[in-house]
Design an enzyme around this catalytic site. Structure first.
Site, short mmCIF file in Angstrom:
data_model
loop_
_atom_site.label_atom_id
_atom_site.label_comp_id
_atom_site.label_asym_id
_atom_site.label_seq_id
_atom_site.Cartn_x
_atom_site.Cartn_y
_atom_site.Cartn_z
N LYS A 149 0.79 -1.01 0.07
CA LYS A 149 0.09 -0.18 -0.02
C LYS A 149 0.93 1.15 0.18
O LYS A 149 1.74 1.27 0.78
CB LYS A 149 -0.94 -0.18 1.33
CG LYS A 149 -1.80 1.00 0.98
CD LYS A 149 -2.79 0.83 2.39
CE LYS A 149 -3.75 2.05 2.76
NZ LYS A 149 -4.75 1.81 3.76
N SER A 167 -9.50 2.65 3.15
CA SER A 167 -8.33 3.25 2.38
C SER A 167 -7.54 2.58 1.48
O SER A 167 -6.85 2.92 0.77
CB SER A 167 -7.41 4.39 3.24
OG SER A 167 -6.67 3.44 4.22
N SER A 224 -10.34 0.49 7.23
CA SER A 224 -9.51 0.61 5.77
C SER A 224 -9.24 -0.98 5.17
O SER A 224 -8.77 -0.81 4.09
CB SER A 224 -8.58 1.47 5.75
OG SER A 224 -8.98 2.87 6.11
#
Length: 491
Positions: free
Chosen positions: A73, A149, A173
């Protein structure tokens, strides 16, 4: 498609070479990514060179993942020499000076980082639409978001580009995109995953790194491989269950006592499909011999979420103090996104006493849930109250967006209300996930339901701190019964 454990075994046995596997991944990225925008950076030659160097040193011969390529990520999973934008235009050209401890642990398991996945600016949203990279689309329906996210990670896995992707969870997230994208999303107990050498507290322990997966054996293998203690870490997880390993996660030696609720903790609407997903799961569990009881939502959700926003504001203010010190100049309003700027301005005005009191709310909630789990092994809820939002769905009205531009002129009380309104429509989508972040409990989203429209919705289980074994075992019971609704690429 096959899961990460399969490909790790194939690499270990040399049934496939790293370059051959990477060529398959490249083909999927070339095919899927142009419309999904899940992967925002990738360097195949660098990954090949890293693999060869590490293979020559004997790193992969007996490692868990044996050279498996996995994307990181782009937020909070720093690798030395890679871009470190945090999804923000402010750091579009920033490069990590060192790999953080989470990425180092991944590499110690035999993972070769390959590429970076999209995330909203600094991870503040439950959708993925950073101005820096643009929106990520959902493989189930490209007119919808995959969540956030960790939206880029979710789209990368759901589309079949990768069987496992690095992700993180500060308010849902991992679990929110798991629900919206038909994946398995575990948020581990606070203190179980590597932290540092900077960002030791991660939103006061609310935020934690892990991954998105497509099988329970991958989830368990990654969890038990990554789990550990660091003496320097400010949070230490309970160790009651640490004698277990990934080979034992399938085992339940007794029926469980499971409480469930479908009522939103903040009084927002919960879709009929989300309610149905939970009730179908409850019926399955009861038929399997577990004691399943409907309960009222155990805590004051609005009080908890307001304390969460206070933490977020204060942490953002501290973050920008540090950013401005490192840049040796002020950060201009137009260098960051409007919502980020508003959170920053709100946080700047929060009194220290208010911040301390907000954390006291977390501690009270953690104590309450600890007592709750003395009676109930698990708490079952929807993961999200609705299916994935459309890209054209208005989550912040134009009028409200304009109000955010003058957040610096608001009083603390006015700012608090404006922040609540700013997130209100997003919170309506996912009101169930934040509690586990504040209390430090483990929680998992399982892909057990498809709506009449053919869209995924997850169910969430929460357990006592340190009891990931129960979450993994209950997930395995749904998986082995054929109740997972994975993305088409994985069916």
């Amino acid at each position: 498609m096959q899961d990460a454990t399969y490909w790790a075994a194939a690499l270990r046995k040399k049934d496939i070479s790293f370059s051959e596997l990477m060529a398959q991944i490249k083909e999927k990225i070339d095919t899927e990514n142009p419309q999904l925008n899940a992967v925002v950076a990738v360097d195949y030659q660098a990954a090949q060179a890293e693999y060869e160097t590490r293979a020559a040193a004997g790193e992969f011969s007996d490692s868990l993942f044996a050279g498996l390529p996995v994307p990181l990520k782009i937020l909070g999973q720093a690798k030395a020499g890679w871009r470190d934008s945090g999804g923000s235009r402010l750091f579009a050209d920033a490069v990590s000076a060192q790999s953080n401890h989470f990425v180092q642990r991944m590499e110690s398991l035999g993972i070769v980082p390959l590429g970076q996945t999209n995330a909203p600016e600094f991870g503040f949203k439950n959708i993925t639409d950073p101005e820096l990279f643009g929106p990520t689309r959902n493989p189930w329906d490209i007119d919808r978001y995959p969540g956030g996210s960790s939206g880029g990670a979710a789209a990368a896995v759901a589309s079949g580009m990768f069987p496992l992707a690095g992700a993180s969870d500060g308010g849902g997230s991992i679990r929110i995109p798991a629900s919206f994208s038909g994946l398995i999303g575990l948020k581990p107990t606070r203190g179980t995953m590597p932290v540092g050498p900077d960002g030791w507290r991660g939103w006061q322990g609310a935020s934690i790194n892990f991954a998105l997966t497509v099988s329970m054996r991958d989830t368990a293998a990654f969890y038990y491989g990554m789990r550990g203690t660091e003496n320097a870490a400010p949070y230490q997880a309970p160790r009651e269950e640490w004698q277990h390993d990934s080979a034992e996660y399938l085992q339940l030696n007794r029926p469980l006592k499971i409480a469930f609720t479908t009522v939103s903790p903040v009084g927002s609407p919960v879709s009929e499909e989300a309610v149905r997903a939970v009730r179908e799961a409850a019926a399955f569990l009861e038929a399997a011999g577990h004691q399943v009881t409907e309960v009222a939502y155990p805590l004051d959700g609005e009080r908890i979420i307001r304390s969460y926003y206070q933490m977020n504001g204060a942490e953002t203010a501290a973050m920008f103090d540090n950013i401005q010190d490192s840049l040796k100049r002020p950060v201009a309003k137009n260098e960051i996104e409007r919502m980020t700027w508003a959170i920053w301005q709100y946080g700047r005005k929060l009194p220290a006493a208010g911040y301390v009191n907000s954390l006291a709310v977390w501690d009270q909630a953690a104590a309450f849930m600890s007592d709750f789990h003395e009676t109930w092994d698990l708490l079952l809820t929807p993961t999200t109250a609705q299916t994935a939002p459309r890209l054209d769905q208005e989550l912040v009205t134009k009028t409200l967006y304009e109000e955010l531009a003058v957040m610096d002129q608001k009083t603390t009380a006015e700012g608090a209300e404006l922040i609540y309104r700013m997130f209100e429509k997003s919170l309506d989508l996912s009101p169930f996930t934040q509690l586990a972040n504040l209390t430090g409990q483990p929680a998992i989203s399982l892909p057990t339901h498809l709506t009449k429209e053919g869209l995924p919705l997850g169910i969430q289980f929460m357990a006592q701190k340190g009891r990931e074994d129960l979450l993994l075992a209950i997930g395995a019971s749904f998986e082995t019964a054929g109740r997972f609704k994975l993305p088409p690429a994985w069916q």
